[in-house]
Design an enzyme around this catalytic site. Sequence first.
Site, PDB file in Angstrom:
ATOM      1  N   ASP A  24      27.623  20.575  44.041  1.00 63.72           N
ATOM      2  CA  ASP A  24      25.912  20.266  44.706  1.00 63.72           C
ATOM      3  C   ASP A  24      25.621  19.092  45.708  1.00 63.72           C
ATOM      4  O   ASP A  24      25.130  18.968  46.481  1.00 63.72           O
ATOM      5  CB  ASP A  24      24.601  19.224  43.483  1.00 63.72           C
ATOM      6  CG  ASP A  24      25.201  18.605  42.023  1.00 63.72           C
ATOM      7  OD1 ASP A  24      26.853  18.138  42.857  1.00 63.72           O
ATOM      8  OD2 ASP A  24      24.802  18.134  41.694  1.00 63.72           O
ATOM      9  N   SER A  25      27.692  18.554  45.426  1.00 57.98           N
ATOM     10  CA  SER A  25      27.481  17.903  47.150  1.00 57.98           C
ATOM     11  C   SER A  25      26.612  18.699  48.098  1.00 57.98           C
ATOM     12  O   SER A  25      26.726  18.107  49.139  1.00 57.98           O
ATOM     13  CB  SER A  25      29.083  17.873  46.573  1.00 57.98           C
ATOM     14  OG  SER A  25      30.037  18.789  46.883  1.00 57.98           O
ATOM     15  N   ASP A  68      28.207  24.177  39.645  1.00 57.73           N
ATOM     16  CA  ASP A  68      27.379  22.543  39.306  1.00 57.73           C
ATOM     17  C   ASP A  68      25.771  23.045  39.097  1.00 57.73           C
ATOM     18  O   ASP A  68      25.180  24.012  39.573  1.00 57.73           O
ATOM     19  CB  ASP A  68      27.043  21.923  40.028  1.00 57.73           C
ATOM     20  CG  ASP A  68      28.009  20.699  40.110  1.00 57.73           C
ATOM     21  OD1 ASP A  68      29.171  20.285  39.082  1.00 57.73           O
ATOM     22  OD2 ASP A  68      28.738  20.057  41.457  1.00 57.73           O
ATOM     23  N   LYS A  98      29.662  23.292  35.237  1.00 52.42           N
ATOM     24  CA  LYS A  98      30.029  21.948  35.487  1.00 52.42           C
ATOM     25  C   LYS A  98      28.773  21.373  35.690  1.00 52.42           C
ATOM     26  O   LYS A  98      27.544  21.600  35.648  1.00 52.42           O
ATOM     27  CB  LYS A  98      30.501  21.925  36.694  1.00 52.42           C
ATOM     28  CG  LYS A  98      30.884  20.274  36.535  1.00 52.42           C
ATOM     29  CD  LYS A  98      31.968  19.638  37.458  1.00 52.42           C
ATOM     30  CE  LYS A  98      31.598  19.165  39.118  1.00 52.42           C
ATOM     31  NZ  LYS A  98      30.595  18.621  38.921  1.00 52.42           N
ATOM     32  N   GLU A 117      27.719  16.952  34.209  1.00 52.34           N
ATOM     33  CA  GLU A 117      27.909  15.544  34.825  1.00 52.34           C
ATOM     34  C   GLU A 117      27.239  15.103  33.079  1.00 52.34           C
ATOM     35  O   GLU A 117      25.955  15.607  32.947  1.00 52.34           O
ATOM     36  CB  GLU A 117      27.325  14.750  35.823  1.00 52.34           C
ATOM     37  CG  GLU A 117      27.333  15.644  36.828  1.00 52.34           C
ATOM     38  CD  GLU A 117      27.279  14.688  38.457  1.00 52.34           C
ATOM     39  OE1 GLU A 117      26.273  13.859  38.236  1.00 52.34           O
ATOM     40  OE2 GLU A 117      27.193  14.878  39.188  1.00 52.34           O
ATOM     41  N   GLU A 176      36.520  11.287  37.881  1.00 52.04           N
ATOM     42  CA  GLU A 176      35.486  11.014  39.270  1.00 52.04           C
ATOM     43  C   GLU A 176      35.873   9.762  39.722  1.00 52.04           C
ATOM     44  O   GLU A 176      34.443   8.640  38.612  1.00 52.04           O
ATOM     45  CB  GLU A 176      34.121  11.940  39.695  1.00 52.04           C
ATOM     46  CG  GLU A 176      33.895  11.278  41.578  1.00 52.04           C
ATOM     47  CD  GLU A 176      32.734  12.221  42.176  1.00 52.04           C
ATOM     48  OE1 GLU A 176      32.183  13.150  41.385  1.00 52.04           O
ATOM     49  OE2 GLU A 176      32.096  12.251  43.316  1.00 52.04           O
TER      50      GLU A 176
HETATM   51  O1  KIV Z   1      29.906  18.249  43.488  1.00 48.34           O
HETATM   52  C1  KIV Z   1      30.529  18.345  43.846  1.00 48.34           C
HETATM   53  O2  KIV Z   1      31.232  19.216  44.780  1.00 48.34           O
HETATM   54  C2  KIV Z   1      31.653  17.088  42.674  1.00 48.34           C
HETATM   55  C3  KIV Z   1      32.744  17.684  43.327  1.00 48.34           C
HETATM   56  C4  KIV Z   1      33.000  15.906  44.000  1.00 48.34           C
HETATM   57  C5  KIV Z   1      33.674  17.008  42.260  1.00 48.34           C
HETATM   58  O3  KIV Z   1      30.860  17.851  41.886  1.00 48.34           O
END
Ligand code: KIV
Length: 283
Positions: free
Chosen positions: A58-59, A97, A127, A129, A196
Amino acid sequence: MSTVPNRPPSAETPRRRRLTPPDIAARKGATPLVCLTAYSAPMARLLDPHADMLLVGDSMGMVVYGLPSTLAVGLDTIIHHGRAVATAAEFACVIVDLPFGSYQESPQQAFRTAARVLAETGAAAVKLEGGQEMAETVAFLSARGVPVVGHVGLTPQAVNALGGFRARGRDSAEAEKVVADARAVAEAGAFCIVVEGTLESVAQAATAAVPVPTIGIGAAAECDGQVLVTEDMLGLSGPRVPRFVKRYADLGTQVEEAAARFAEEVRTRRFPGPEQLYRATRK
Ligand code: KIV
């Protein structure tokens, strides 16, 4: 448009089939895992022969959409990008994510979201958090066929609660919490864990504390793998990047130079040239 063919895997990392979550889990303490973010099919094709994991992170909210945080990335958006990456990648294990607000409410909400993500993208895993507070959700998903990657330490979706993007684990209570978080999501069934933005010693302790691979970003060389945001390491995300980023290329400068040359040639009518034009062939 040119398409870049996938190069065969190198002799050092022979791979004939796509890596699965169990393959990744089995790499604890072995050759470090290589993970990069990917948001599009062309980038996924380029990275795939070299990466063990591609993360549709989600970056993208910050990197692709220019937003101040990851919070506004929606489920439909990440599914569109996830499908592009999972379709293009042949070898890497693709992880998507779960966006902010799409899983924190309950394990059931998380399962509905994760099921959509896996079914509609073709990715292998999701993924999410959070640490101890998300352990029940990780267990719920893992028991129902959803492979989960955990994410502890600096968790960007909690940027408002954390008060910014500063590294975690500077005092002993925070350090112990990061390690306890990693333990909790590992015990709940996560097959690997992103660590992270922590003090090096905290990432080392978390790596030693769990039986699954840790993937570090701004963490420690002793993690079982490393991840970077691809645009950061390629020099595509502006002049200022966090300390933990190493730049392996300066594509931003190349893009600017190419755009300037194109502009110059258009304005002076040197583009298009004869090679770029369709002309009737003489009989
Ligand atoms: O969203 C993302 O790209 C991430 C990575 C930086 C681990 O969670």
